[in-house]
Design a protein around this motif. Sequence first.
Motif: not given
Length: 298
Positions: A115-121, A160-166, A173-178, A233-240
């Motif tokens: 469960y990762r936080e995504v800042y949609w704002a 928008l595609t970045g938001l969908f991927a997140a 599918p995430k990397w398809g949006w990316y 957001d993609g590979s989660r190699n860094i913290s939030v």
Amino acid sequence: MIDPVEELKKHTSSASIPMPTVVPGSTPIYQEASATGNRALWAVFVIMLLSSLAFYVMAFRVPVQKRLFHILTAFITTFATLSYYAMAIGDGVGTNKIMIKHTQKHFPDTYDTIYREVYWARYVDWSVTTPLLLLDLCFLAGLNGASILIAIVADVIMILTGLFAAFTIDESPKWGWYAMACIAYIVVVYQVALNGRQTAKAKDNKTAAFFAAIGGFTLILWTCYPIIWGIADGSRNISVDGEIIAYAVLDILAKPVFGFWLLFTHDNFSSSASIEGFWAHGLGKEGTLRIGDDDEGA
């Protein structure tokens, strides 16, 4: 007499083999911002707010005919101020559930749940501020309307595609949006960097050199955004927290620093743009809407 082979078979039967009582990956993993990330959000909020106030003051110090760049730039940091305030108070953030499958050879497949936080704002901010920033660059270069429209539409598609991927649950599918976002970004670069630079060269040398400098600065910063997204957001190699700080630095450079550089430099141009007509004077008599004709009889 005891047969040792039979005794060995009894002690190694499947019924006596202990089975694991804990399924690997069954504990959810939560990736959330800490107090450090929250303080960074508040700091950027203050910077964006003060920059907006400065840009509005600068706008009122020039005639309305010369306020186009000031207004656009002030709007950029104003929307960023709202976005960072929403993120800082926890209203502009959601949670993405990510399922990672682990294939086992002798056991059933297991899953890690993250469960990762995504800042949609942040994406709402970018969907408004990046087109405004593109308008600054396109108007500076003197780009035609068709190229401006293509650049802005490609830019919105990229965000928008970045938001969908997140918010995508599965990895593929995430990397398809990316990939779609990266293609849209290439379109933006083509319109601004290539077409914009050619158009700017047709103007005076000072404007062409300034556009090359500030346009190159902007494109370098914008190229960093998908890289940060890929390792956050993609590979989660860094913290939030790391993600927040990385984006904060880029946003400060791409908005307030860009804005002050643009306005201070452009205001010193003797041939700075002056817009008359509706922008400066509103609708004249020939532009008003008429409901009826006074000359017609009853």
